[in-house]
Design a protein around this motif. Sequence first.
Motif, PDB file in Angstrom:
ATOM      1  N   UNK A 133       0.757  -1.095   0.115  1.00 41.35           N
ATOM      2  CA  UNK A 133      -0.031  -0.097   0.004  1.00 41.35           C
ATOM      3  C   UNK A 133       0.822   1.253   0.045  1.00 41.35           C
ATOM      4  N   UNK A 134       0.135   2.415  -0.563  1.00 44.87           N
ATOM      5  CA  UNK A 134       0.841   3.733  -0.473  1.00 44.87           C
ATOM      6  C   UNK A 134      -0.171   4.638   0.249  1.00 44.87           C
ATOM      7  N   UNK A 135      -0.783   4.007   1.076  1.00 45.68           N
ATOM      8  CA  UNK A 135      -2.056   5.018   1.469  1.00 45.68           C
ATOM      9  C   UNK A 135      -1.435   6.162   2.244  1.00 45.68           C
ATOM     10  N   UNK A 136      -1.985   7.408   2.027  1.00 43.82           N
ATOM     11  CA  UNK A 136      -1.747   8.509   2.816  1.00 43.82           C
ATOM     12  C   UNK A 136      -2.290   8.808   4.007  1.00 43.82           C
ATOM     13  N   UNK A 137      -3.144   8.075   4.403  1.00 43.22           N
ATOM     14  CA  UNK A 137      -3.844   8.043   5.924  1.00 43.22           C
ATOM     15  C   UNK A 137      -3.664   6.573   6.549  1.00 43.22           C
ATOM     16  N   UNK A 138      -3.670   6.873   7.674  1.00 40.51           N
ATOM     17  CA  UNK A 138      -3.368   5.666   8.732  1.00 40.51           C
ATOM     18  C   UNK A 138      -4.782   5.725   9.762  1.00 40.51           C
ATOM     19  N   UNK A 139      -4.665   4.617  10.168  1.00 41.51           N
ATOM     20  CA  UNK A 139      -5.896   4.222  11.269  1.00 41.51           C
ATOM     21  C   UNK A 139      -5.103   4.249  12.762  1.00 41.51           C
ATOM     22  N   UNK A 221      -3.894   4.816  -2.237  1.00 42.00           N
ATOM     23  CA  UNK A 221      -5.209   4.976  -1.873  1.00 42.00           C
ATOM     24  C   UNK A 221      -5.651   6.007  -1.000  1.00 42.00           C
ATOM     25  N   UNK A 222      -7.095   6.338  -1.140  1.00 43.29           N
ATOM     26  CA  UNK A 222      -7.179   7.716  -0.512  1.00 43.29           C
ATOM     27  C   UNK A 222      -7.910   7.367   0.974  1.00 43.29           C
ATOM     28  N   UNK A 223      -7.858   6.233   1.257  1.00 39.17           N
ATOM     29  CA  UNK A 223      -8.186   5.592   2.785  1.00 39.17           C
ATOM     30  C   UNK A 223      -7.145   4.513   3.085  1.00 39.17           C
ATOM     31  N   UNK A 224      -6.945   4.282   4.507  1.00 33.36           N
ATOM     32  CA  UNK A 224      -6.118   3.266   5.063  1.00 33.36           C
ATOM     33  C   UNK A 224      -6.396   1.883   4.225  1.00 33.36           C
ATOM     34  N   UNK A 225      -5.605   1.255   3.436  1.00 29.76           N
ATOM     35  CA  UNK A 225      -5.848   0.300   2.693  1.00 29.76           C
ATOM     36  C   UNK A 225      -4.554  -0.831   2.492  1.00 29.76           C
ATOM     37  N   UNK A 226      -4.752  -2.025   2.314  1.00 27.74           N
ATOM     38  CA  UNK A 226      -3.726  -2.714   1.851  1.00 27.74           C
ATOM     39  C   UNK A 226      -4.400  -4.024   0.777  1.00 27.74           C
ATOM     40  N   UNK A 227      -3.485  -4.243  -0.197  1.00 28.61           N
ATOM     41  CA  UNK A 227      -3.747  -4.979  -1.330  1.00 28.61           C
ATOM     42  C   UNK A 227      -3.038  -6.638  -1.024  1.00 28.61           C
ATOM     43  N   UNK A 228      -3.813  -7.628  -0.917  1.00 31.26           N
ATOM     44  CA  UNK A 228      -3.107  -8.733  -0.573  1.00 31.26           C
ATOM     45  C   UNK A 228      -3.463  -9.911  -1.786  1.00 31.26           C
ATOM     46  N   UNK A 229      -2.641 -10.941  -1.653  1.00 38.94           N
ATOM     47  CA  UNK A 229      -2.749 -12.052  -2.530  1.00 38.94           C
ATOM     48  C   UNK A 229      -4.062 -12.857  -2.542  1.00 38.94           C
ATOM     49  N   UNK A 230      -4.113 -13.649  -3.636  1.00 38.92           N
ATOM     50  CA  UNK A 230      -5.380 -14.341  -3.796  1.00 38.92           C
ATOM     51  C   UNK A 230      -5.401 -15.442  -2.698  1.00 38.92           C
ATOM     52  N   UNK A 231      -4.317 -16.303  -2.292  1.00 40.72           N
ATOM     53  CA  UNK A 231      -4.204 -17.265  -1.279  1.00 40.72           C
ATOM     54  C   UNK A 231      -4.308 -16.688   0.100  1.00 40.72           C
ATOM     55  N   UNK A 232      -3.921 -15.483   0.307  1.00 42.98           N
ATOM     56  CA  UNK A 232      -4.102 -14.876   1.672  1.00 42.98           C
ATOM     57  C   UNK A 232      -5.519 -14.280   1.701  1.00 42.98           C
ATOM     58  N   UNK A 233      -6.087 -13.863   0.572  1.00 47.08           N
ATOM     59  CA  UNK A 233      -7.500 -13.520   0.591  1.00 47.08           C
ATOM     60  C   UNK A 233      -8.469 -14.470   0.993  1.00 47.08           C
ATOM     61  N   UNK A 234      -8.239 -15.698   0.510  1.00 44.69           N
ATOM     62  CA  UNK A 234      -9.053 -16.923   0.943  1.00 44.69           C
ATOM     63  C   UNK A 234      -9.130 -17.192   2.436  1.00 44.69           C
TER      64      UNK A 234
END
Length: 534
Positions: A133-139, A221-234
């Motif tokens: 991720x390159x989110x500009x905001x954090x939680x 991303x314009x909100x806190x976000x992350x992009x994960x793999x297919x296997x991790x998504x399962x």
Amino acid sequence: MVANASIFGYAEGIAKGGAPRARVAAYKVCWDIGCATADIMKGFDTAIHDGVDVISVSLGGTPGPYLQDGTSISSFHAMSKGIIVVCSAGNDGPTAGSVTNVSPWVITVAASTLDREFPSYISFNNQHIKGQSLSSTVLPEKYYPMINAADAALSNDTAVDAGICLLGTLDPKKVQGKIVVCLRGSNARVQKGEAVLQSGGIGMVLANDEMSGDEIIADPHILPATHITYSDGLKLYSYLNSTKSPLGYISIPKTKINTKPSPTMAAFSSQGPNTVSFEVLKPDITAPGVNVLAAYTKTIGPIPDKFDTRRVPYIIMSGTSMSCPHISGIAALIKAVHPSWSPSRIKSAIMTSAQILDNTGSLIKDSVLNISTPYNYGSGHVAPNRAMNPGLVYDLSITDYLSYLCSFGYNSTYLKAFLGETYSCPKVPMKMEDLNYPSISVPHLVKSNITVTRTLTNVGRPSTYKVAVMEPKDVSVTVKPTVLKFSKKGQKQKYTVTFETTKKGLEGPRFGRIVWSDGKHIVGTPIAAEFLQP
């Protein structure tokens, strides 16, 4: 050269071009309605008139016959003037045969990863899954309610549309204050975050679909976000489906360098075989094209949509449009060191010096970590320093390319479009697979032998080269001679490669490699052999 270049503090460092002292001329050929062939050809003509040394073409379309391809015709004109043309392979992978810009006189560039990542973790149920991720905001650091976007559909929308977070499909009553898990799909990755934010969500996890596999991309991303793999998504979807009140937390992204394995091939990078002429292996080379820091306009946001009011001078981008200029810069550097070299010599130097191993010492892998092939990366991942001193090159003249087009079926009238004047084809046409290309691609391999010829030109000191052959599976490869002695610079030596198989009923491609070495230089030539039933 710019110090402290970054995006939101990520990828911070000194930014400079691939050929820092080169002068850049930019030609606009694309507009809001697209890139018209007439504009592309006019751009080529203007660049040729201006006397450029390298033309970088980060655009493409559906591959088709050379005579119907404006880029193919224009790049031939440029090549005939001694100009190197570098083109993107396309972003239609992992579909086989999707590679574009397949003319043999251009350098066609695939995309692969850097050894840099931007990890951001989704934590849930004592699991910590790494995303990008390159989110500009954090939680704030605590756990938040999570929901599967498919379970948050408005009453008049489908779970399928909501699941991929299409704009206007999420129910604010269900999403408000939650981290939403969106599936990768037809809409833009960053637009999914807008859909979540508009519905009151506070964060997003983007999970790959099966086709996207393990390729994850760092987006602004314009909100806190992350992009994960297919296997991790399962794993994450399993948790959401089995838990009444799921909770999760998205960590702050960081910049991490020296990551392994690297490079790997991008899933989006278009692949071979060459559907116009199988005898010319495409793509030619791969270069960094994933999560590349690039200069950016401040007239729009990092997400090119009106909802993004942020402004940055740099951005992280991915695509063969990012890998193409890497090769263009390297070609310019080689041209500066060897100003008399032809475009084909420079192309050969880049291809034959490429690497097929990653930084773990293993063969380069694809986005799902299977072994890649020349249909993915061509000759391999570019090695710029080695390309400056390749030892040997495969040289080609304008006449060689014209003879190739003659074998392709073009007569003297058609060839005028490429050459600008008439050309009489030889009475005995050349075999297309005998084009002196830095790779070898053999179609219709059945029981009978197929022999191809190549000629190497010495561009280094006098030396003796010995051959090593990595045979394709089910194929016997014989190279003659096995030793080439060069007594002076500019000397040429021929060799033949004979392919034979005695097995029947085989289908699909097989891959191998021929390597000539004098102990200092390594001259690699990929092999693709296709089995087709007689």
